[in-house]
Enzyme design. Structure first.
Site, short mmCIF file in Angstrom:
data_model
loop_
_atom_site.label_atom_id
_atom_site.label_comp_id
_atom_site.label_asym_id
_atom_site.label_seq_id
_atom_site.Cartn_x
_atom_site.Cartn_y
_atom_site.Cartn_z
N SER A 9 3.60 -4.71 -5.06
CA SER A 9 2.67 -5.30 -6.01
C SER A 9 2.32 -4.30 -7.10
O SER A 9 2.25 -3.10 -6.86
CB SER A 9 1.40 -5.74 -5.27
OG SER A 9 0.47 -6.28 -6.18
N GLN A 31 0.82 -1.22 0.00
CA GLN A 31 0.00 0.00 0.00
C GLN A 31 0.85 1.26 0.00
O GLN A 31 0.36 2.34 -0.33
CB GLN A 31 -0.93 0.03 1.22
CG GLN A 31 -2.05 -0.99 1.18
CD GLN A 31 -3.08 -0.71 0.11
OE1 GLN A 31 -3.25 0.42 -0.35
NE2 GLN A 31 -3.79 -1.74 -0.31
N CYS A 91 -10.63 -8.08 1.43
CA CYS A 91 -10.40 -9.50 1.60
C CYS A 91 -11.33 -10.13 2.61
O CYS A 91 -11.54 -11.33 2.63
CB CYS A 91 -8.96 -9.74 2.02
SG CYS A 91 -7.82 -8.92 0.92
C1 LIG Z 1 -3.16 -5.99 -1.92
C2 LIG Z 1 -2.23 -6.26 -0.77
C3 LIG Z 1 -1.47 -7.42 -0.70
C4 LIG Z 1 -1.60 -8.53 -1.71
O1 LIG Z 1 -1.03 -8.20 -2.94
P1 LIG Z 1 -1.53 -9.01 -4.26
O2 LIG Z 1 -0.67 -8.50 -5.34
O3 LIG Z 1 -2.98 -8.67 -4.44
O4 LIG Z 1 -1.31 -10.45 -3.97
C5 LIG Z 1 -0.59 -7.58 0.35
N1 LIG Z 1 -0.47 -6.65 1.30
C6 LIG Z 1 -1.19 -5.50 1.27
C7 LIG Z 1 -1.00 -4.50 2.33
C8 LIG Z 1 -2.10 -5.28 0.24
O5 LIG Z 1 -2.82 -4.16 0.23
#
Ligand SMILES: *Cc1c(COP(=O)(O)O)cnc(C)c1O
Length: 389
Positions: free
Chosen positions: A199, A179, A325
């Site tokens: 990500s 994030q 989630c």
């Molecule tokens: C979205 C998210 C993830 C997971 O990442 P993906 O690429 O969707 O697997 C992990 N940690 C945080 C804080 C996230 O917001």
């Protein structure tokens, strides 16, 4: 009907420039980066270029970036790779109560295997206590993992200070910066972290693409086994187009950083100011200082966040309750619980996250509809309100 997407922390649309960069890698530039003829070498160059782009966004060396299938895999790798490598040394991990499920469920798995996990508290503003962290360290501690920015309440944790404590005690330090990437300034060297998860799809890149930063000299076990990709540390034919897209998204995030942060905070603050001024019995969860520029987490007393979500959806507006989630379950958010928000208030909580494509007009449209929706729901639940919650 107008469509307003206010769930940028769940995922973001792929930017046009990003998509344009990706497309050839599905078709004419489809070569396997491990192949030694021209179209293979071209693909390899594309991966190398993307690695440089992602590295530049967090001030890492390109060789310290290992592409994964997203943030979840990066978190899993950091936890299981460290546990496997250092299980002779110790079986204790420290993390926080407010991590993403990618971290919490990985730790829960290790607990079943005989590991001890300490889950740090947060205070009423949403921050960990560095003293509690230091006191939790034992000679069996092999990993400390603390997220940079929380995905529900947007708080920015003191990672540099936490990493310094870990270093002082000779413990590896990982941060889930999914994030944080593109939303707060990140410099892995200055922060002193050993590992960092990022990500692509949270920064206007494609889904299923991410990376684990592993500082040079840090040795954890591999998580995916197979071919020699990613410097023999993460097997599997590269998600070529996904990696190219992540690289481009990272480049754009770096170039547009100041503009992005300024835009998001302006729009987010307008949303906050209007909601707090025009809708009674509402409050913000988590401090507004040291917070993700696009995040707003609000409790609407006496009503259900789920109902607000569904009614907003009827007006083309997308928001989430708690975290995306946990939307499949009615479990109260673990983050808001850790923050000390009473259960009935947690159920009245909505997360709004704005991004580059959110306009001031979007916000006005949302608040105008939200006012009516909240008033209507409160009328229905006024019986409950009289009961005192
Ligand atoms: C979205 C998210 C993830 C997971 O990442 P993906 O690429 O969707 O697997 C992990 N940690 C945080 C804080 C996230 O917001």
């Amino acid at each position: 009907m107008r469509k307003v997407y206010l769930d940028y922390s769940a995922t973001t649309p792929v930017k046009e420039e990003v998509l344009k960069e990706m497309i050839p890698y599905f078709t004419e530039k489809f070569g396997n980066p491990s192949s030694l003829y021209d179209i293979g070498l071209e693909s390899k160059d594309a991966v190398t270029h993307a690695r440089e782009q992602v590295a530049a966004l967090i001030n890492a060396r390109p060789q310290e970036i290992y592409f994964t299938a997203g943030g979840t895999e990066a978190d899993n790798w950091a936890v299981f790779g460290t546990a496997e490598k250092f299980k002779e040394k110790g079986n204790h991990i420290i993390t926080t109560k407010i991590e993403h499920h990618a971290m919490l469920h990985s730790c829960a798995f290790l607990e079943k295997e005989g590991f001890d996990v300490t889950y740090l508290d947060i205070d009423k503003d949403g921050f960990i206590d560095l003293r509690q962290l230091e006191e939790a360290i034992t000679e069996k501690t092999i990993l400390i993992s603390i997220m940079l920015v929380n995905n529900e309440i947007g708080t920015i944790e003191p990672i540099k200070e936490a990493a310094a404590i870990a270093k002082k005690h000779g413990v590896l330090f990982h941060t889930d910066a999914v994030q944080g990437l593109g939303n707060v300034a990140i410099d892995v060297k200055d922060m002193g972290v050993d590992m960092m998860s990022v990500s692509s799809h949270k920064i206007y890149g494609p889904k299923g693409s991410g990376a684990l930063y592993i500082r040079k000299g840090v040795n954890i076990d591999n998580y995916m086994h197979g071919g020699g990709q990613e410097n023999r540390r993460r097997a599997g034919t590269e998600n070529l187009a996904g990696i190219v897209g992540f690289g481009k998204a990272a480049q754009l995030a770096r170039i547009n950083f100041d503009k992005h942060v300024e835009h998001c905070s302006k729009v987010r603050n307008h949303l906050k100011d209007r909601i707090l001024a025009e809708i009674p019995d509402t409050f913000v969860n988590g401090t507004m200082d040291k917070r993700h520029p696009g995040n707003l987490n609000i409790t609407f007393k006496y009503i259900e966040g789920e109902s607000i979500l569904l009614l907003l959806n009827q007006f083309g507006i997308s928001v989430s309750t708690g975290s995306a989630c946990s939307s499949a379950s009615l479990e109260p958010s673990h983050v808001l619980s850790a923050l000390g928000v009473p259960v009935e208030m947690i159920h009245g909580t909505v997360r709004f996250t704005v991004g580059d494509f959110t306009t001031m007009e979007d916000v006005d449209y949302v608040v105008d509809n939200l006012k009516t929706i909240v008033a209507k729901l409160r009328e229905i639940s006024s019986v409950n309100a009289k009961k005192g919650w």
